[in-house]
Design an enzyme around this catalytic site. Structure first.
Site, PDB file in Angstrom:
ATOM      1  CB  CYS A 112      33.472   4.243  -5.316  1.00  0.00           C
ATOM      2  SG  CYS A 112      32.874   5.700  -4.465  1.00  0.00           S
ATOM      3  CG  HIS A 248      36.556   2.455  -2.943  1.00  0.00           C
ATOM      4  ND1 HIS A 248      37.137   3.651  -3.312  1.00  0.00           N
ATOM      5  CD2 HIS A 248      35.333   2.758  -2.445  1.00  0.00           C
ATOM      6  CE1 HIS A 248      36.295   4.636  -3.048  1.00  0.00           C
ATOM      7  NE2 HIS A 248      35.198   4.120  -2.529  1.00  0.00           N
ATOM      8  CG  ASN A 278      35.119   7.483  -1.026  1.00  0.00           C
ATOM      9  OD1 ASN A 278      35.691   7.384  -2.108  1.00  0.00           O
ATOM     10  ND2 ASN A 278      33.960   6.924  -0.773  1.00  0.00           N
TER      11      ASN A 278
END
Ligand code: ACO
EC number: 2.3.1.180
Length: 321
Positions: A112, A248, A278
């Site tokens: 990520c 993020h 996500n």
């Protein structure tokens, strides 16, 4: 000499999977998912649609906004955890599809935090004169490494791609980047098998994401608040001077905790997690692209990008847009 973002692009696959769709697949509810994560829906790549396919679309839009010819690109970095093939790299596949030849092209794997890592690397290439015009892409098809029978993880992720064109500039652009890793947390969030470590027992569980969500959550909140404040301090910038947080997009509660530490008003945080879930390395460039294209983020404003992910890896970038 600075590196400066001259164009952004984003691409999401057409198919949308809502929380209500997930209710029919695993024992979960729209209410549980929204309360714990803020997610309402996510995009899922069609059969046969790959990470390179998504990345190419995002890259084309970023190049169009930057107003550059493909022949100006002299570096391609693709942050991804879900490459099309073990090799060649997804960066090489995208390079070919864009009809660009000869410049360095490579993948970067920091889950990520991948986009922040890739931006940091491209920034160093430009500052040292190794490159003048870089294409930095975050692209993922996380649906391919999701166990659709595991309610602990399958509600959290989505597919997509975001990209930026980064050009050498006399004007301020990326002010600083800060990247970190600590491999001691490997098993809190991982895919247990890979090309060199083959699945031993449960094929599906070992080929897909496994996460101890609660523990990841705690480390993520503490780490992100620290890296965000450290970044401002390193640049001698006060919290009031920050215009935007582009975080993020993993979980609304993690995003809000960082925004609170920075004393930002809710409207100063770019949020896409509700619609995208996500998307790992794609989440920051997708969020950035959305806020640039709808006119929220303006030239000259100061942005803080931050991310946390498997590894653990984490990082930030302070940018004069
Ligand atoms: N639907 C309904 N119930 C569920 C679901 C679901 N989809 N998933 C788990 N549960 C249950 C659990 O089984 C547990 O039940 P039990 O109490 O009977 O054992 C209960 O809900 C609570 O589980 P917790 O894990 O304690 O729930 P928590 O409040 O921590 O929320 C979540 C879970 C959303 C995963 C949270 O921990 C989180 O967001 N963590 C961060 C992880 C993350 O974002 N990872 C992505 C990569 S890293 C990054 O990008 C930051």
């Amino acid at each position: 000499m600075y590196s400066r973002i001259s164009g952004t692009g984003g691409y999401l696959p057409e198919k949308i999977l809502t929380n209500f769709d997930l209710e029919k697949m695993v024992e979960t509810s729209d209410e549980w998912i929204r309360e714990r994560t803020g997610i309402e829906e996510r995009h899922i790549a069609a059969d046969g649609q790959t990470t390179a396919d998504l990345g190419v679309e995002a890259a084309k839009l970023a190049m169009e906004m930057a107003g550059i010819d493909k022949n100006s690109i002299d570096l391609i970095i693709v942050a991804t955890t879900t490459p099309d093939k073990t090799f060649p790299s997804t960066a090489c596949l995208i390079q070919q599809r864009l009809d660009i030849h000869g410049c360095p092209a490579f993948d970067l794997q920091a889950v990520c935090t991948g986009f922040v890592y890739a931006l940091s690397v491209a920034d160093q290439f430009i500052k040292t004169g190794m490159a003048k015009c870089a294409l930095v892409i975050g692209s993922e098809t996380l649906s391919r490494i999701t166990n659709w029978q595991d309610r602990n993880t399958c509600v959290l992720f989505g597919d997509g791609a975001g990209a930026v064109v980064l050009e050498a500039s006399e004007e301020a652009g990326i002010l600083s980047t800060h990247i970190h890793a600590d491999g001691q947390y490997e098993e809190l969030l991982h895919v247990p098998s890979g090309p060199s470590k083959l699945p031993q027992t449960d094929e599906i569980a070992e080929r897909t994401m496994s996460m101890r969500g609660n523990e990841v959550f705690k480390v993520a909140v503490n780490t992100l608040s620290k890296v965000a404040l450290d970044t401002l301090k390193a640049n001698d910038i006060e919290r009031e001077d920050l215009d935007w947080l582009v975080p993020h997009q993993a979980n609304m509660r993690i995003i809000s905790a960082t925004a609170r530490k920075l004393k930002l008003r809710p409207e100063q945080t770019v949020v896409t997690v509700n619609k995208h879930a996500n998307t790992s390395s794609a989440s920051i460039p997708l969020a950035l692209n959305e806020a640039v294209r709808d006119g929220r983020i303006q030239r000259g404003e100061t942005l803080l990008l931050e991310a946390f992910g498997g590894g653990f890896t984490w990082g930030s970038a302070l940018i004069k847009f």
